[in-house]
Design a protein around this motif. Structure first.
Motif, mmCIF file in Angstrom:
data_model
loop_
_atom_site.group_PDB
_atom_site.id
_atom_site.type_symbol
_atom_site.label_atom_id
_atom_site.label_comp_id
_atom_site.label_asym_id
_atom_site.label_seq_id
_atom_site.Cartn_x
_atom_site.Cartn_y
_atom_site.Cartn_z
ATOM 1 N N ASN A 144 50.875 37.770 33.585
ATOM 2 C CA ASN A 144 49.479 37.329 33.523
ATOM 3 C C ASN A 144 49.090 36.435 34.698
ATOM 4 N N GLU A 145 49.840 35.353 34.895
ATOM 5 C CA GLU A 145 49.509 34.414 35.964
ATOM 6 C C GLU A 145 49.681 35.053 37.335
ATOM 7 N N GLN A 163 42.942 37.105 42.777
ATOM 8 C CA GLN A 163 42.186 36.103 43.517
ATOM 9 C C GLN A 163 42.367 36.247 45.027
ATOM 10 N N GLU A 164 43.591 36.548 45.449
ATOM 11 C CA GLU A 164 43.865 36.724 46.886
ATOM 12 C C GLU A 164 43.142 37.954 47.413
ATOM 13 N N GLN A 165 43.082 39.017 46.609
ATOM 14 C CA GLN A 165 42.418 40.260 47.048
ATOM 15 C C GLN A 165 40.898 40.084 47.153
#
Length: 345
Positions: A333-334, A341-343
């Motif tokens: 999950n994390e 978020q990075e993408q």
């Protein structure tokens, strides 16, 4: 040592080849506290002997050079931060009164674990060198037992001795850039997989049944080779710029085979759930054998999954038979959030 002084792991994996590395990843998926111990100073196992080879037969990956495959596997193995110990060869195992295994290395280090997963692959391998007078004189120049760079064979006449998968695979790789490839084998039939053999026969000069009889050179540079016909004794001398010898490897498993584990001619005996004859010890990869064993990297991955699942059930009989698939496994999950978020940046 008191029980509370021991640093106890759920599973300790012995061997850092493809089976061991994938087992380290999969045991993380099962939330097991994991340690991986490798006798050499780097992960990769037997794959380190052919870093330049192209690997095609791993599902959804490839074609990729073996050294890149090792890099990918190691990164995956570290996903859940297992403890990784390099440069320690295991010598002894002792099951203590409370059922915990105590592993002792050849240099005296001790490791404590509830289960053991043996992924020793082909062991501490030693290449089988030519038993011919003067062969060692050319090992630093143009007589090769391993290949780390294909570029040196460009536009050269290359002789390859051997009939197994490694010899045939190298013949096919080198034929793409060499002037000529000559393959010498002491038998008429090759033991490698059928398709690569057919490819080799279409691009290389095949000399069977011949074996290397004598080497000829000036100084430390090999210039020509005398071959002997295995049936008639006829001698033939040919010139070559480079010689590659793939006659296999001697396998040494050290003390592992003295632990009371049942074994066959090729590896430890396990059942279909990768369990050895000793409760709490499991196996995966080329180190083991069972009825439907597949000796491929892809097969090692499947062995690792089965072995880790068996170790998990040994520790907790109420656990599920297997880990949840990664797309729905809460362990990711994390990590999935971070990737997303990075993408989006």
């Amino acid at each position: 040592m008191e029980a509370n002084e021991r640093d106890i792991y759920d599973v300790t994996i012995i061997g850092g080849g493809p089976a061991g590395m994938y087992a380290a990843f999969y045991s993380g998926m099962r939330a097991m506290r994991t340690k991986l111990i490798e006798a050499k100073e780097e992960l990769g196992g037997f794959m380190r002997t052919y870093p330049e080879k192209m690997i095609w037969d791993v599902g959804a990956v490839g074609p990729v050079r073996c050294e890149k495959m090792i890099e990918i596997l190691e990164e995956q193995a570290r996903t859940f931060d297992p403890t990784i110990v390099l440069g320690q060869e295991m010598a002894h195992v002792n099951r203590q009164e409370d059922g915990i295994f105590e592993l002792t290395s050849k240099t005296g280090e001790r490791h404590y674990t509830r289960t053991i997963l043996l992924c020793a692959g082909r062991g501490m391998t030693q290449v089988q060198k030519l038993d011919i007078e003067g062969a060692n004189r050319y090992e630093l120049t143009n007589l090769h037992y391993t290949i780390t760079s294909l570029a040196r064979f460009k536009d050269k006449r290359v002789l390859i001795s051997g009939g197994g998968d490694s010899a045939v695979d190298w013949a096919n790789e080198i034929a793409k850039l060499a002037k000529q490839v000559i393959v010498v084998h002491r038998r008429n039939e090759f033991s490698a997989h059928e398709q690569p053999v057919e490819q080799m026969k279409a691009t290389a000069t095949i000399m069977t049944p011949y074996r290397i009889f004598r080497l000829h050179g000036a100084g430390d540079q090999l210039e020509s080779i005398t071959l002997e016909h295995a049936e008639t004794g006829e001698l033939v001398r040919i010139e070559a710029d480079e010689v590659v010898v793939n006659h296999g490897f001697d396998r040494d498993f050290g003390a592992l085979l003295n632990w009371g584990l049942a074994k066959e001619d090729y590896g430890l005996t396990v059942d279909q759930r990768m369990r050895t004859n000793i409760s709490g010890i499991f196996g995966a990869g080329d180190f083991i054998t069972y009825g439907s064993k597949v000796r491929l990297i892809a097969g090692a991955f499947n062995d690792a999954v089965l072995a880790v699942n068996s170790a998990k059930l040994y520790l907790d009989p109420a656990a599920s038979d297997m880990a949840g698939v990664s797309s729905h496994n809460e362990r990711f999950n994390e990590k999935n959030k971070k990737i997303t978020q990075e993408q989006m940046k």
